[in-house]
Scaffold this active site. Structure first.
Site, PDB file in Angstrom:
ATOM      1  N   ARG A 105       0.822  -1.211   0.000  1.00 51.61           N
ATOM      2  CA  ARG A 105       0.000   0.000   0.000  1.00 51.61           C
ATOM      3  C   ARG A 105       0.858   1.264   0.000  1.00 51.61           C
ATOM      4  O   ARG A 105       0.530   2.263  -0.661  1.00 51.61           O
ATOM      5  CB  ARG A 105      -0.919  -0.009   1.226  1.00 51.61           C
ATOM      6  CG  ARG A 105      -1.945   1.124   1.283  1.00 51.61           C
ATOM      7  CD  ARG A 105      -2.571   1.176   2.665  1.00 51.61           C
ATOM      8  NE  ARG A 105      -3.798   1.978   2.698  1.00 51.61           N
ATOM      9  CZ  ARG A 105      -4.267   2.546   3.797  1.00 51.61           C
ATOM     10  NH1 ARG A 105      -3.621   2.420   4.947  1.00 51.61           N
ATOM     11  NH2 ARG A 105      -5.389   3.244   3.763  1.00 51.61           N
ATOM     12  N   CYS A 128      -7.360   6.689  -0.259  1.00 48.46           N
ATOM     13  CA  CYS A 128      -7.054   5.257  -0.245  1.00 48.46           C
ATOM     14  C   CYS A 128      -7.841   4.672   0.919  1.00 48.46           C
ATOM     15  O   CYS A 128      -7.596   5.018   2.084  1.00 48.46           O
ATOM     16  CB  CYS A 128      -5.547   5.036  -0.062  1.00 48.46           C
ATOM     17  SG  CYS A 128      -5.020   3.332  -0.317  1.00 48.46           S
ATOM     18  N   SER A 129      -8.798   3.824   0.618  1.00 48.01           N
ATOM     19  CA  SER A 129      -9.706   3.319   1.645  1.00 48.01           C
ATOM     20  C   SER A 129      -8.982   2.457   2.667  1.00 48.01           C
ATOM     21  O   SER A 129      -7.869   1.964   2.435  1.00 48.01           O
ATOM     22  CB  SER A 129     -10.830   2.508   1.005  1.00 48.01           C
ATOM     23  OG  SER A 129     -11.612   3.311   0.150  1.00 48.01           O
ATOM     24  N   ALA A 130      -9.628   2.266   3.828  1.00 49.17           N
ATOM     25  CA  ALA A 130      -9.076   1.399   4.859  1.00 49.17           C
ATOM     26  C   ALA A 130      -8.871  -0.006   4.289  1.00 49.17           C
ATOM     27  O   ALA A 130      -9.750  -0.535   3.609  1.00 49.17           O
ATOM     28  CB  ALA A 130     -10.009   1.361   6.061  1.00 49.17           C
TER      29      ALA A 130
END
Length: 387
Positions: free
Chosen positions: A36, A97-99
């Site tokens: 990520r 940027c999502s969890a």
């Protein structure tokens, strides 16, 4: 703290995601391979779920904090106000940027098999597209991003990681008709009017996973739709409550409060007693979601201060409104409403219906999308109503 893929914080994130059931065996290899952190900007704004605030983190000045946030299960804002900001938070977050737990649960909802073709709507940082590409192959993933600058940044991150995914710029709600049909479609932003183009571009039997919601609140719910045998409709159940950034091409802006009460409070409103409980308006509550399905064209606004809950309802079709102030311990409170729509009555009727159905949680509700519009239903498509 290390900066490679074997960072202790990254290992801990993986353990946490497995313990939560978010990271399944099908996606472990993608998690381990696709970092990520490789898709996050130097300056970013992690969103602290505990208090709802965003904190600025700069990799150049505090790399340890930067990697700690990159390896956390929290959403990270990467753009404010459609890019009209400098180095500080703006007013509205518009790319993120999502969890990771949200990301991997939605990827697992796709029920992917090797070689399937996937259309992603909303490229964002490119991390989600990279995970998909690792799972089904680079050539099988197409991703669409409405913001050219966001698309270019994601393209660069994908290229640096050796994943030359097809990043296309344009309105994601139109899909990618020239590349259809796809086996799967996943959206990474919240929609209110479900795009019919998505149904047409997914093959019969294919799956669409997207955050969808009503105008009642900013919250969304993940829905998993399966396209029917002739490709004309898609239907499926709601899975879980989430909150995503919304489709920037179709934003609805409600008029200001003063346009509903031009003469001030109480604006000629009718008053009545209500036994509708304050917890009916709990954030992420089951009834709050059901109310959006049963009371269309209405927006809810709440605020809690010193134990009191202030509730406002605004019509999006005219200037009708309703309000109530719940004091702690009150069994009965006073509700006010004005305008052509009796919004408080509508919500009370929806609450009575919801209780009569056994106070259903979201997983008993579903959505069917056809060429003619969207239908909501409870327990099965047979008992549906238009949205």
């Amino acid at each position: 703290m290390g900066t490679g893929k074997e960072r202790p914080t990254r290992r801990e994130l993986g353990r946490s995601l497995r313990d939560k059931g978010a990271l399944t065996p099908d996606w472990e290899a993608a998690f381990e391979t696709v970092d990520r952190a490789d898709f996050l900007p130097t300056v970013m704004w992690p969103h602290r779920m505990a208090d709802g605030t965003s904190v600025r983190v700069d990799k150049t000045t505090d790399p340890d904090a930067w990697y700690e946030h990159a390896d956390s299960d929290e959403p990270i804002t990467t753009q404010w106000d459609d890019g009209r900001h400098d180095d500080q938070p703006g007013t509205v977050p518009t790319s993120s940027c999502s969890a990771p737990s949200v990301v991997f649960r939605m990827l697992d909802d796709l029920d992917l098999a090797d070689g399937m073709r996937v259309l992603e709507i909303g490229t964002g940082t490119g991390w989600n597209a990279a995970l998909l590409a690792h799972r089904v192959g680079v050539a099988n993933v197409v991703t669409v991003e409405i913001d050219p600058r966001v698309a270019e940044t994601a393209r660069g991150a994908l290229d640096r990681n050796g994943l030359r995914v097809g990043v296309r710029e344009g309105d994601g709600c139109a899909g990618r008709p020239g590349a259809a049909p796809f086996d799967r479609l996943i959206a990474t932003f919240g929609v209110r009017d479900f795009p019919r183009a998505w149904v047409r571009q997914v093959r019969p039997g294919g799956v669409i996973v997207a955050p969808w919601g009503t105008h009642f609140t900013h919250r969304d719910v993940v829905v998993e739709l399966r396209v029917d045998g002739d490709g004309r409709a898609a239907s499926g159940r709601f899975l879980r409550l989430v909150e995503f950034m919304k489709d920037r091409g179709r934003r609805v802006t409600r008029p200001g409060h003063e346009e509903y009460l031009p003469d001030g409070w109480p604006g000629g409103a009718d008053a009545s007693e209500t036994r509708l409980p304050a917890d009916a308006f709990e954030r992420f509550g089951s009834f709050e979601f059901a109310a959006g399905l049963r009371v269309p064209g209405c927006e809810l606004m709440t605020a809690v201060r010193d134990g009191a809950r202030n509730v406002w309802l605004y019509s999006l079709t005219d200037r009708s409104w309703a309000a109530a102030l719940y004091e702690p311990g009150q069994a009965v409170t006073k509700a006010y409403q004005a305008g052509g729509r009796r919004l408080w009555d509508e919500v009370e009727t929806a609450y009575a219906w919801w209780r009569a159905q056994g106070s259903p949680d979201i997983d008993r509700f579903g959505l069917t999308v056809t060429a003619g519009g969207a239908l909501a239903w409870l327990d099965g498509p047979g008992a549906h109503w238009s949205l």
